[in-house]
Write an enzyme that holds these catalytic residues in place. Structure first.
Site: not given
Length: 403
Positions: A138, A168, A254
């Site tokens: 993402h 992911d 992230s």
């Protein structure tokens, strides 16, 4: 009056004579005994390193001296902060990078601008001298270009080798000459983790302004299930197995590293629960589960997942009047069946309840069971056709080849 009795202003009457003499005698004896004890014990405590004496204490004292006696002396104390956590951070920190997602933007008249704009930022982990960097899918999703920022302030373009929506994960590649002076992070073993052991998150929360931020916590729990939702349909399509930690993970973290006390990467930080009133619940992809995905992305640029050649629908989602006549409440109904699945023996309307020894209650459970396999593997399928329980063995096909 409790502990404050000594400070009351009402004073007792003094007693004179022999009693005062006795009191003075007792005080003198106590002082002698106390001084002697101190002379005996203190050297032993110093020799045992219980009391630390600074060799330059004379120059470090700030004291008032009267007749050779130091009054109110204060000495400086040095503290060793080179702890296990700082050592772990120092091992990994140079390998943590910032990742910028650059996309082409259009002006008011619909014309594409000459330069790409940054639409999102995240973190990444350099884990190989060849220039391979792990991050989240993402973080790079939809990018026209990816830019990587290193600890020394250097910014370079990176190539996206491959991404995987379900886990992911994504792998980037930079020129190995650009990272020749950086020690890559060491990937550890997330299967040996225990709740309660230290966990260190390193990344760029809120972007480059807070680059290489370190937060510390513990492994809160293992084997948590984090839903993966299809943005177009809004439906949950998969469930990731993740590590839960209370080390602060914020937007921009992230793709960064979750590190153990040995300075090894044990997870790739992915998400946090941001509901009002919720603190200290972040999630990281276990590195032992990520490594096979990472290797496939390096080798093939994609994940070749196995398929059965079916279109499943959750049995529980069928209206009562349309439910297949089967003696179970959960499973997946085969809404469509390809020629590949038909040759294996499956038919439209069958209800699958098990893959090998794994219970299949819905599509997510079916995918999790299948995605642990690879094309060419054989599986045992248990299913119901009406009231009859059946089983068969079939070979999993390769996505894109099965029609």
């Amino acid at each position: 009056m409790g502990y404050y009795d000594d400070f009351e202003e009402t004073k007792p009457k003094r007693k004179t004579g022999g009693n005062m003499t006795s009191w003075i005698a007792v005080a003198l004896v106590s002082a002698v005994i106390g001084s002697g004890t101190t002379l005996v014990i203190v050297p032993k405590l110093i020799n045992a390193n219980v009391i630390e004496v600074n060799g330059n204490s004379a120059s470090n004292h700030n004291a008032t001296t009267t007749g050779g006696t130091s009054v109110g002396s204060v000495s400086n104390m040095s503290v060793n902060v080179n702890t296990g956590i700082t050592e772990a951070v120092n091992k990994v920190k140079p390998a943590i990078v910032g990742v910028s997602n650059l996309q082409k933007q259009k002006d008011f008249f619909g014309r594409t601008k000459a330069t790409d704009s940054e639409v999102g930022t995240g973190s990444g982990v350099l884990f190989d001298k060849k220039g391979y960097i792990i991050t989240n899918n993402h973080v790079v999703d939809g990018a026209d270009e990816i830019e990587v920022a290193f600890a020394d302030g250097k910014h370079i373009k990176a190539k996206v080798l491959g991404t995987d929506f379900y886990t992911d994960l994504a792998v980037l590649k930079v020129d190995e000459n650009d990272v020749k002076d950086i020690t890559p992070a060491v990937l550890g073993n997330s299967e040996s983790l225990n709740p309660g052991e230290p966990a260190i998150a390193i990344g760029n929360p809120l972007g480059a302004k807070f680059a290489q931020t370190v937060t510390v916590g513990v492994i809160s729990a293992l084997n948590r299930e984090l839903p993966v939702t299809d943005e177009q349909s809004g439906q949950e399509v998969f469930s990731m197995n993740v590590i839960q930690t209370d080390a602060a993970i914020n937007p921009g973290n992230s793709g960064g590293a979750l590190v153990n006390i040995n300075g090894e990467v044990i997870g790739i930080n992915s998400a946090k629960i941001s509901s009002s009133g919720v603190e200290g619940i972040g999630f990281s992809i276990p590195i032992s589960e990520a490594q096979p995905i990472i290797q496939q992305l390096i080798d093939n640029g994609k994940i070749d997942r196995p398929v059965m050649g079916i279109t499943p629908v959750n049995l529980a989602e069928f209206p009562a009047k349309q439910r297949p006549d089967v003696p179970v409440e959960t499973g997946v109904v085969l809404y469509e069946v390809s020629d590949y699945a038909k040759k294996a023996g499956l038919a439209r309307g069958d209800v699958i309840t098990k893959i090998d020894d794994v219970q299949v209650d819905d599509q997510i459970a079916l995918r999790k069971a299948l995605y642990k396999k690879k094309p060419g593997d054989k599986i045992k399928v248990e299913y119901y056709r009406g009231q009859d329980k059946k089983s068969l063995e079939m070979t999993l096909g390769k996505q894109g080849d099965v029609k």
